[in-house]
Structure formats: structure tokens, C-alpha cells
Design an enzyme around this catalytic site. Sequence first.
Site, PDB file in Angstrom:
ATOM      1  CB  THR A 200      -2.818   3.929   1.092  1.00  0.00           C
ATOM      2  OG1 THR A 200      -2.802   4.718  -0.134  1.00  0.00           O
ATOM      3  CG2 THR A 200      -4.337   3.026   1.117  1.00  0.00           C
TER       4      THR A 200
ATOM      5  NE  ARG B 275      -2.659   8.912  -4.429  1.00  0.00           N
ATOM      6  CZ  ARG B 275      -1.175   8.954  -4.001  1.00  0.00           C
ATOM      7  NH1 ARG B 275      -0.584   7.915  -3.725  1.00  0.00           N
ATOM      8  NH2 ARG B 275      -0.697  10.317  -3.873  1.00  0.00           N
TER       9      ARG B 275
ATOM     10  CG  LEU C 185      -1.906  -0.995   1.590  1.00  0.00           C
ATOM     11  CD1 LEU C 185      -2.675  -0.790   2.656  1.00  0.00           C
ATOM     12  CD2 LEU C 185      -2.782  -1.193   0.215  1.00  0.00           C
ATOM     13  CG  ASP C 186       0.501   4.589  -2.784  1.00  0.00           C
ATOM     14  OD1 ASP C 186       1.271   3.741  -3.271  1.00  0.00           O
ATOM     15  OD2 ASP C 186      -0.358   5.045  -3.258  1.00  0.00           O
ATOM     16  NE  ARG C 187       5.058   8.711   3.179  1.00  0.00           N
ATOM     17  CZ  ARG C 187       4.671   9.922   3.794  1.00  0.00           C
ATOM     18  NH1 ARG C 187       4.419   9.639   5.114  1.00  0.00           N
ATOM     19  NH2 ARG C 187       4.317  10.808   3.017  1.00  0.00           N
TER      20      ARG C 187
END
Length: 534
Positions: A267, A363, A263-265
Site C-alpha cells: 500500500t 481489502r 501501511l501494508d507493504r
Amino acid sequence: MQSPKRLRNAQTQHGDALSVDVENIFLHRFMLSTNSTLGSNTNEQDQPSKCVWFPDDTTADPTDHTDPPILLLEEPLEVAHLPEKRKAKNSEDESNAKKVKLDSNGLKTKRPGFNEERYEETSYYFENGLRKVYPYFFTFTTFAKGRWVDEKILDVFVREFRAAPPEEYERSLEAGKLTVNYEKVPKDYKIKHNDLLANVVHRHEVPVTSQPIKVVYMDKDIVVVNKPASIPVHPCGRYRHNTVVFILAKEHNLKNLRTIHRLDRLTSGLLLFGRTAEKARELELQIRTRQVQKEYVCRVEGRFPDEIVECNEKIDVVSYKIGVCKVSPKGKDCKTTFQRIGEVGDDSIVLCKPLTGRMHQIRVHLQYLGYPISNDPLYNHEVFGPLKGRGGDIGGITEEQLINNLITIHNAENWLGLEGEQVVKTEIKSELKTTLAVEVPIDTKSPEPVIPATNESINEAATQTCYEEPDRSFDSQKTTSDPHCSECKVNYRDPGPKDLIMFLHAWKYRGVGWEYETELPEWACKTTINYDQL
């Protein structure tokens, strides 16, 4: 005083060059030239400036087009693809390699890779609702690249790494901090094939939220957690101990976890790890073959349409180096469905179902549809043009211009930055009572070691291993300092909520014979969600 412009390559610690966080690419430009610029202007030194972990958007000058801060990293991007098969020719050669300790702190140079000792490099403490890491010494390592062979080591570091002035690397060589095959070498040493280069640096990690990582499910094969926003999954750039894998290892004794997905940081939400290689491969295959149904919730600007919206626009990576994507006909096939399930003021709570797994897919598709995530620091920004990328309109500029503009504002994905160009007069957090207001210019004819030969200015870092709780406040006895570390002289502003949270949450994952779900985050619960639509 304007600092000279410098370039550098990115570096990661986990072996995946494509997952580099944007904020890990750039850091304090002034650090590159402190040795050459400090002491040259007394008036500038007497004017303290405020330095921050994160840029203050309210004070940023939109007309300022200076180069962004540069990250102090010690390895180029290629280190992410080090071949594991490089070994000593035989066991005798391996045993003959001298693994000497550095003079003052007992650090050993390490071969590239991961080992248990690295959990014990430092420990955590909580402060102002943040999880922080005591600064520590770390050894960056890399094997010599083919293009470096027969070149002088100092020339290679000055040209390839460029994270510090040439004087810094020369001083590190003299001090024995920058070594080759565990041996101190002169600055005119010529690099040979398979040489192992190592450089010891003093690391300062970026704070993350102090919210706990909750275990959703665990058995002998798998660990499922609810990741808070702001914590990266694995070590990369400025993050190492402040990552999910390190926190789980140090506080829950969950070590050697296999990363199944990321996961993105910024998120939050469901994150799956395999405890066995077999389970990890099984779940990776399910995700790769699109047998896993994923549901995310997000909060977007404006009133999202009532009907289900399907976006099939292809997504292309504009730049892997800074981690930016956009809709493009030359991109890869991509599909996401969206459905409004609630409202918060002028914003909408939207259920997102990505059928593919492209970088920043949700996104980018929301940006294209004209409903960007409300607090997305990257894809909800006018750097993409007056329409912020809606309909693929980036203001008529080229991709190269877009990248340059992103770098200039150094704002996307919470890029690290400064509010000033000068070194702050501040005390190092230790019992040593040493004040480092400015750094004395380096005498290149007689370089000083970066790590002194005594323990008067450096002390042992506290370590934290299994099941240990972080300190509830900063303990000055547990920190380390380095008189030649630029960051030891910087007074940082703690990141605020806007720096730590993005309104995107991995809510539900369902695969073959399994299903996991997390609780909804607070920002999605301030509304009445219509569960009949789910």
C-alpha cells in the site's frame, strides 16, 4: 530432487508479531537441505534452474501442492515480545561480559534492541529501477526462553529454529558464530536462565522500488511522508535497510522516529511519524479514539455501484502467522464506506473511508462485496474459492484448509519463491572471481567455520549514513560474500511491477487541528475523477 519438508517459526525485527508480512514467512526450501543434498546427484547439479525473488505466476503449476519455500530466519516469533527489563544484575556483571570480536570481520554480538551502529551495516544501490541492499552480516539475538533451560543448545536450535540443517548450527557453534553471553560454547552446553543467544548470519534483502520517499510535511514534532508501494514501514523478516524508517534515517538523517500507524507493504500513501514521544502519543490516541478521518483510493474489478456502499461486516484474523483475514460473525466490529469516483476500462476507482482500523479492512470488505482490488495478490485469488470470497463464500472449505491452501500456493502478498529446486551455477558479485557452483557436503565430524579466519573470501561491507546517496549501480567492491551462505549461490530474478504495486493508496488523513494529503498515484490518474462526489 525433492527437498525434505521442514517447519519453522516466524520472526520480526521490530517487536510487533501481528504485523508480519506474508512474504516474510517463507523462503527457499532448497536452502534448508543444500548441505545434505548437494553433491549426491551429478545430473541434477548440471541442470541450472532459475531462482527468483518473486514467483512467476505465469509458470506456476496449479496442481503442484508441495510445501512452500521456507524463510531463513534465526529467531522464533516470541522474540517480538522480549521483556525490556531483563538486565544484568549489576554494573560489575555487565562490564565483565566479554564482548569479543569475531575473527574475520570484526562483528560484535549485540543485546536485543536497536542502536545507531545498525544504520551503518550496509548501503544501497540502484539497479533496474529498484533499490537494492549490499549483502551484509547481521547478528540475531534472543534471551533464553524458560522452556530451553537445562537443554543442550544444539538441541534447542535444531528443534526451535529449524531454519537450517543441524549441521549448520553445529558448524556455527564450532566457528564461534553462535554464542552464549558473548562466549563460544560447546554443542552440549546447557542453557541457563537469562542466557543471551546470538547467531551471525549473512543477510540478503529483497529489492524494493527506487521511487523516493517524499516528505509531505515536517516540523519539530512530526514527519509526514508519501510512502511508495513495496517498501515496508519498519524492519520485519526479509526487510531491514529496505524499509521506510531505515531509508529516512540513512538518507534524510531522520532518526528515532516513532511509528504512529502502519501501511501494508504494497500500500502506498500517507504515513505519519512522531519526532517526539509526546506527539506520537497524542496522534496515536486520536487514531485509537477514532478522531482521525482517513480516505483511501483504490482500483477494483468491475463497475462499482453508483450509490455509496457501507459495509459493516465483522472481520476476523484467520491466521496471524501468515497475515490473513476474512469476514466472520466471530470477528471484531468493522465499518467502511465506499463510493465510485471514476473508471479505468472495466475497473472502477473507488474512494474508501474506513471508520475502524482492522487488519486488511478495506481489502477484506471489498472482497466480501465482490469488488476486490484489481491486483490484490491475496484477496483477489481463487484460493478463496470460485467466488474469491464474495459474500463470505470460500468454497465450502474450513479455515484450516484455507490456510493450508494459501501456504501451498505461496502466492499471497508476493510470497518469495523459487522456480526450481536446484542451486544455480553463478558467480558471487565481487572482485574475488570466485565461482561457487555447488557446495561441498559438510563433514559433521570436522565442521568448517562459516566465517573463515582470513579475509580472502569476505570483505568489508560499505556503509551509508546520513545524507548519502545510494550508488547508481552495483559496485562489486562494496559487497560481502560468505562461502557457506546458500543465498550467495542464488541467481534472483528482479521483481516486476506486479510484484511491487497494489492499487490501494492512503490519500488523506484529517485529525484534531491537522490535515494532510498526498498526490494521487499514476494508476488512479488515468481516468476523469468526479471530484463533485468527494
